[in-house]
Structures are given as C-alpha cells and as structure tokens.
Write a protein that holds these residues in place. Structure first.
Motif, PDB file in Angstrom:
ATOM      1  N   CYS A  85       0.824  -1.200   0.000  1.00  0.00           N
ATOM      2  CA  CYS A  85       0.000   0.000   0.000  1.00  0.00           C
ATOM      3  C   CYS A  85       0.867   1.262   0.000  1.00  0.00           C
ATOM      4  CB  CYS A  85      -0.924  -0.001   1.219  1.00  0.00           C
ATOM      5  SG  CYS A  85      -2.334   1.109   1.079  1.00  0.00           S
ATOM      6  N   LEU A  86       2.048   1.167   0.597  1.00  0.00           N
ATOM      7  CA  LEU A  86       2.974   2.300   0.594  1.00  0.00           C
ATOM      8  C   LEU A  86       3.354   2.658  -0.842  1.00  0.00           C
ATOM      9  CD1 LEU A  86       4.499   4.157   2.578  1.00  0.00           C
ATOM     10  CD2 LEU A  86       6.404   2.540   2.475  1.00  0.00           C
ATOM     11  N   LYS A  87       3.556   1.636  -1.672  1.00  0.00           N
ATOM     12  CA  LYS A  87       3.913   1.853  -3.075  1.00  0.00           C
ATOM     13  C   LYS A  87       2.720   2.348  -3.885  1.00  0.00           C
ATOM     14  CE  LYS A  87       7.306  -1.925  -2.856  1.00  0.00           C
ATOM     15  NZ  LYS A  87       7.635  -3.273  -3.357  1.00  0.00           N
ATOM     16  N   LYS A  95      -4.432   9.058  -0.409  1.00  0.00           N
ATOM     17  CA  LYS A  95      -4.221   9.359   1.007  1.00  0.00           C
ATOM     18  C   LYS A  95      -4.817   8.236   1.843  1.00  0.00           C
ATOM     19  CE  LYS A  95      -5.024  12.920   4.535  1.00  0.00           C
ATOM     20  NZ  LYS A  95      -5.529  14.300   4.790  1.00  0.00           N
ATOM     21  N   VAL A  96      -3.994   7.600   2.673  1.00  0.00           N
ATOM     22  CA  VAL A  96      -4.430   6.427   3.432  1.00  0.00           C
ATOM     23  C   VAL A  96      -4.495   6.749   4.921  1.00  0.00           C
ATOM     24  CG1 VAL A  96      -4.028   3.992   3.918  1.00  0.00           C
ATOM     25  CG2 VAL A  96      -3.300   4.958   1.722  1.00  0.00           C
ATOM     26  N   ARG A  97      -5.603   6.370   5.533  1.00  0.00           N
ATOM     27  CA  ARG A  97      -5.752   6.494   6.979  1.00  0.00           C
ATOM     28  C   ARG A  97      -6.255   5.181   7.546  1.00  0.00           C
ATOM     29  NH1 ARG A  97      -8.651  12.386   6.686  1.00  0.00           N
ATOM     30  NH2 ARG A  97      -9.197  11.523   4.663  1.00  0.00           N
ATOM     31  N   ILE A  98      -5.768   4.830   8.719  1.00  0.00           N
ATOM     32  CA  ILE A  98      -6.200   3.614   9.399  1.00  0.00           C
ATOM     33  C   ILE A  98      -7.117   4.007  10.536  1.00  0.00           C
ATOM     34  CG2 ILE A  98      -5.474   1.512  10.578  1.00  0.00           C
ATOM     35  CD1 ILE A  98      -4.478   1.796   7.644  1.00  0.00           C
ATOM     36  N   ILE A  99      -8.292   3.385  10.609  1.00  0.00           N
ATOM     37  CA  ILE A  99      -9.203   3.624  11.724  1.00  0.00           C
ATOM     38  C   ILE A  99      -9.292   2.349  12.559  1.00  0.00           C
ATOM     39  CG2 ILE A  99     -10.492   5.383  10.453  1.00  0.00           C
ATOM     40  CD1 ILE A  99     -12.736   3.355  10.049  1.00  0.00           C
ATOM     41  N   GLY A 100      -9.472   2.522  13.858  1.00  0.00           N
ATOM     42  CA  GLY A 100      -9.489   1.389  14.777  1.00  0.00           C
ATOM     43  C   GLY A 100      -8.415   1.552  15.838  1.00  0.00           C
ATOM     44  N   ASP A 101      -8.373   0.609  16.762  1.00  0.00           N
ATOM     45  CA  ASP A 101      -7.408   0.638  17.863  1.00  0.00           C
ATOM     46  C   ASP A 101      -6.155  -0.120  17.452  1.00  0.00           C
ATOM     47  OD1 ASP A 101      -6.021   0.694  20.215  1.00  0.00           O
ATOM     48  OD2 ASP A 101      -7.468  -0.500  21.362  1.00  0.00           O
ATOM     49  N   LYS A 104      -3.413  -2.655  19.623  1.00  0.00           N
ATOM     50  CA  LYS A 104      -3.476  -4.104  19.829  1.00  0.00           C
ATOM     51  C   LYS A 104      -2.720  -4.872  18.738  1.00  0.00           C
ATOM     52  CE  LYS A 104      -6.421  -3.927  23.361  1.00  0.00           C
ATOM     53  NZ  LYS A 104      -6.699  -2.490  23.444  1.00  0.00           N
ATOM     54  N   LEU A 105      -2.254  -4.167  17.718  1.00  0.00           N
ATOM     55  CA  LEU A 105      -1.527  -4.806  16.623  1.00  0.00           C
ATOM     56  C   LEU A 105      -0.043  -4.878  16.955  1.00  0.00           C
ATOM     57  CD1 LEU A 105      -3.281  -2.933  13.679  1.00  0.00           C
ATOM     58  CD2 LEU A 105      -3.811  -5.226  14.527  1.00  0.00           C
ATOM     59  N   GLY A 106       0.702  -5.703  16.221  1.00  0.00           N
ATOM     60  CA  GLY A 106       2.134  -5.831  16.442  1.00  0.00           C
ATOM     61  C   GLY A 106       2.846  -4.500  16.265  1.00  0.00           C
ATOM     62  N   GLU A 107       3.959  -4.324  16.982  1.00  0.00           N
ATOM     63  CA  GLU A 107       4.674  -3.052  16.931  1.00  0.00           C
ATOM     64  C   GLU A 107       5.154  -2.734  15.521  1.00  0.00           C
ATOM     65  OE1 GLU A 107       8.477  -0.790  19.090  1.00  0.00           O
ATOM     66  OE2 GLU A 107       7.833  -2.788  19.759  1.00  0.00           O
ATOM     67  N   ASP A 108       5.586  -3.761  14.783  1.00  0.00           N
ATOM     68  CA  ASP A 108       6.050  -3.520  13.418  1.00  0.00           C
ATOM     69  C   ASP A 108       4.912  -3.066  12.521  1.00  0.00           C
ATOM     70  OD1 ASP A 108       4.958  -6.149  13.704  1.00  0.00           O
ATOM     71  OD2 ASP A 108       5.797  -6.699  11.760  1.00  0.00           O
ATOM     72  N   ILE A 109       3.701  -3.606  12.752  1.00  0.00           N
ATOM     73  CA  ILE A 109       2.533  -3.187  11.967  1.00  0.00           C
ATOM     74  C   ILE A 109       2.177  -1.744  12.309  1.00  0.00           C
ATOM     75  CG2 ILE A 109       0.085  -3.594  11.503  1.00  0.00           C
ATOM     76  CD1 ILE A 109       0.555  -6.553  12.012  1.00  0.00           C
ATOM     77  N   GLN A 110       2.235  -1.408  13.599  1.00  0.00           N
ATOM     78  CA  GLN A 110       1.961  -0.029  14.021  1.00  0.00           C
ATOM     79  C   GLN A 110       2.930   0.947  13.357  1.00  0.00           C
ATOM     80  OE1 GLN A 110       1.254   0.640  18.294  1.00  0.00           O
ATOM     81  NE2 GLN A 110       1.075  -1.576  18.552  1.00  0.00           N
ATOM     82  N   SER A 112       4.516   0.492  10.533  1.00  0.00           N
ATOM     83  CA  SER A 112       4.192   0.554   9.100  1.00  0.00           C
ATOM     84  C   SER A 112       2.994   1.461   8.855  1.00  0.00           C
ATOM     85  CB  SER A 112       3.900  -0.851   8.563  1.00  0.00           C
ATOM     86  OG  SER A 112       5.050  -1.660   8.589  1.00  0.00           O
ATOM     87  N   ILE A 113       2.012   1.397   9.763  1.00  0.00           N
ATOM     88  CA  ILE A 113       0.827   2.243   9.640  1.00  0.00           C
ATOM     89  C   ILE A 113       1.205   3.712   9.750  1.00  0.00           C
ATOM     90  CG2 ILE A 113      -1.287   2.949  10.851  1.00  0.00           C
ATOM     91  CD1 ILE A 113      -1.731  -0.050  11.485  1.00  0.00           C
ATOM     92  N   LYS A 114       2.030   4.039  10.740  1.00  0.00           N
ATOM     93  CA  LYS A 114       2.458   5.429  10.929  1.00  0.00           C
ATOM     94  C   LYS A 114       3.233   5.941   9.713  1.00  0.00           C
ATOM     95  CE  LYS A 114       2.649   4.853  15.954  1.00  0.00           C
ATOM     96  NZ  LYS A 114       3.536   4.666  17.135  1.00  0.00           N
ATOM     97  N   GLU A 115       4.096   5.084   9.166  1.00  0.00           N
ATOM     98  CA  GLU A 115       4.860   5.471   7.981  1.00  0.00           C
ATOM     99  C   GLU A 115       3.935   5.696   6.788  1.00  0.00           C
ATOM    100  OE1 GLU A 115       8.511   3.844   5.105  1.00  0.00           O
ATOM    101  OE2 GLU A 115       7.630   2.521   6.643  1.00  0.00           O
ATOM    102  N   LEU A 116       2.978   4.785   6.602  1.00  0.00           N
ATOM    103  CA  LEU A 116       2.047   4.887   5.485  1.00  0.00           C
ATOM    104  C   LEU A 116       1.213   6.154   5.582  1.00  0.00           C
ATOM    105  CD1 LEU A 116       0.573   3.728   3.022  1.00  0.00           C
ATOM    106  CD2 LEU A 116      -0.791   2.319   4.585  1.00  0.00           C
ATOM    107  N   GLU A 117       0.690   6.447   6.770  1.00  0.00           N
ATOM    108  CA  GLU A 117      -0.140   7.639   6.942  1.00  0.00           C
ATOM    109  C   GLU A 117       0.667   8.916   6.736  1.00  0.00           C
ATOM    110  OE1 GLU A 117      -3.763   6.307   9.884  1.00  0.00           O
ATOM    111  OE2 GLU A 117      -1.924   7.034  10.826  1.00  0.00           O
ATOM    112  N   ALA A 118       1.885   8.927   7.273  1.00  0.00           N
ATOM    113  CA  ALA A 118       2.729  10.122   7.137  1.00  0.00           C
ATOM    114  C   ALA A 118       3.144  10.345   5.688  1.00  0.00           C
ATOM    115  CB  ALA A 118       3.956   9.989   8.030  1.00  0.00           C
ATOM    116  N   THR A 119       3.506   9.266   5.013  1.00  0.00           N
ATOM    117  CA  THR A 119       3.980   9.368   3.629  1.00  0.00           C
ATOM    118  C   THR A 119       2.873   9.811   2.675  1.00  0.00           C
ATOM    119  OG1 THR A 119       5.634   7.649   4.043  1.00  0.00           O
ATOM    120  CG2 THR A 119       5.087   8.103   1.744  1.00  0.00           C
ATOM    121  N   SER A 120       1.640   9.359   2.938  1.00  0.00           N
ATOM    122  CA  SER A 120       0.539   9.648   2.013  1.00  0.00           C
ATOM    123  C   SER A 120      -0.296  10.855   2.432  1.00  0.00           C
ATOM    124  CB  SER A 120      -0.383   8.423   1.900  1.00  0.00           C
ATOM    125  OG  SER A 120      -1.063   8.181   3.124  1.00  0.00           O
ATOM    126  N   ALA A 121       0.065  11.503   3.530  1.00  0.00           N
ATOM    127  CA  ALA A 121      -0.773  12.557   4.112  1.00  0.00           C
ATOM    128  C   ALA A 121      -1.049  13.707   3.148  1.00  0.00           C
ATOM    129  CB  ALA A 121      -0.136  13.089   5.385  1.00  0.00           C
TER     130      ALA A 121
END
Length: 238
Positions: A85-87, A95-101, A104-110, A112-121
């Motif tokens: 999705c980053l690519k 522009k990608v945003r993740i909704i939800g808590d 509870k996800l793995g630290e590496d997934i968290q 990746s989510i932060k990177e994806l949101e920041a990169t596509s903001a």
C-alpha cells in the motif's frame, strides 16, 4: 455513468473471502490474499468513477476470535499489504488512513501504519480508510473516554457537547459519513461497523463474494444508490 450521481463516500464490508476459497477447494487464507488484491482494484475503479472517500472493513475487534492459524495468516497478509500500500498510495496519489485501535496490533505493523499515513498525508487523490482492529462500539467508547478526560481537564464544558463536537473524538473525524454501504457475500447486517456514521447511509447487499467484486459490481451498487430517495428524516421529493 454520465447520468449517475456518484456517492462521495462509499464504505464496504469485505465479506466472503473464505467461502470463495472453499468453492475453489483452496484454504481460507488464499481467499484473503485474493481479497486484498480486489481491494487495490476497487480503489482504482472508485477513484476513476469520482468517489472521493472509500472505507473498507478489513479486520474487526471480533476477528481475534477466529482460529489462531487464520489470525496469524491475516497478520502476515496485513504486514505485506502495508508494504504494498505504501507503493500504490504513492503511485495513485492516494491518502491512506487507518481507523481502529492499532495499539493491539504488532509493533512492526503499528510502525508501518504510521509510515504509510505520514507518507501519504499530502496526497490529493482518493481518501482511503482501512478499518483495522475496528469495532463501532469500541470506537464510541474510546471517544467517550477521550471526551470525559477533556471534561475533567476543563478543556471543554458540558454545553460544548453536540453531535458535531462528538465526531471530533471518533476515528473518522474530518471524514464525511458514508453515502453508501456495500456488503458482499449475501449477509445483511452491519457487524459493528461505523455504528455512529451509518445513521443515514444507503445499504446495498450483494451475493457476490468479495474476491469477485469488480467494476461492474461497483457500478451496480452505485445504480442502486441512485434509485434511492435520501430524505434524512424529512419528506423528500417522490
């Protein structure tokens, strides 16, 4: 399509991956993998049609109750999807945003989510929301807790609380409510998805299993949406 009103925001409950795989005598995880490919295609088609916001229900707070091997496979698929999705977000100006808590996800997934949101903001194309570890009731409770904390800290007062104010405490703040909800696979329930936001959304249910959902199916859903008279509690025009 020139005569159709395109919904500004479409939400989709992605259902039927496991049944699709079973029909092909393949493991459920294969169905989830093919379902993720269908998501990418629908993002592209929705954007071409003029949809501005697309929100998909990818993993619910209740999905942790599935067999552990399936949950593990879904997490592995999610890790790969975040990279892909980053690519694609860069390629498609999405522009990608993740909704939800996501806590509870793995630290590496968290991460990746932060990177994806920041990169596509700053991207200006389709606004794509992915619901991960998301539940409508959970979202409302988390919002209530955040609002209560602001009350106790005197950042707001009781008279400040309105529907509009409360939406600022939800995961979907600054995102318009869905105009159209699509659920695939023949199920006809909302399964704890966007409980606050779906108050006046039009619902479209199809027997098509999610991996088979394509542009033609999306157009059918939009045609159905155009057949509805949206009254928002009023009388409307007949």
């Amino acid at each position: 399509m020139d005569n159709l009103k395109i919904p500004e925001h479409i939400a989709i409950i992605l259902d039927g991956n496991g049944r699709w795989a079973k029909k092909k005598f393949m493991p459920r995880n294969y169905g989830h993998a093919q379902g993720s490919k269908a998501v990418e295609k629908i993002c592209e088609e929705a954007h071409r049609l003029g949809v501005k916001y697309l929100t998909v229900y990818a993993f619910s707070t209740e999905n942790w109750n599935r067999p552990q091997d399936e949950v593990d496979a879904l997490m592995k698929l999610l890790r790969n999807y975040m990279k892909d999705c980053l690519k694609t977000s860069s390629k498609n100006n999405m522009k990608v945003r993740i909704i939800g808590d996501i806590s509870k996800l793995g630290e590496d997934i968290q991460n990746s989510i932060k990177e994806l949101e920041a990169t596509s903001a700053q991207n200006t194309g389709l606004n794509f929301q992915v619901a991960l570890n998301y539940g409508g009731r959970d979202e409302i409770i988390r919002g209530m807790k955040a609002l209560a904390k602001d009350l106790m800290d005197n950042r707001i007062c009781i008279d400040d609380i309105t529907e509009e104010k409360y939406t600022e405490y939800l995961d979907t703040k600054q995102i318009p409510d869905p105009d159209l909800l699509i659920r695939t696979s023949g199920e006809q329930r909302i399964s704890n998805f966007l409980l606050w936001q779906l108050a006046y959304t039009e619902f479209y249910f199809t027997d098509t299993l999610w991996p088979d959902f394509n542009k033609d199916e999306l157009v059918k859903a939009i045609e159905y949406y155009n057949s509805r008279v949206r009254k928002f509690g009023g009388i409307g025009s007949e």
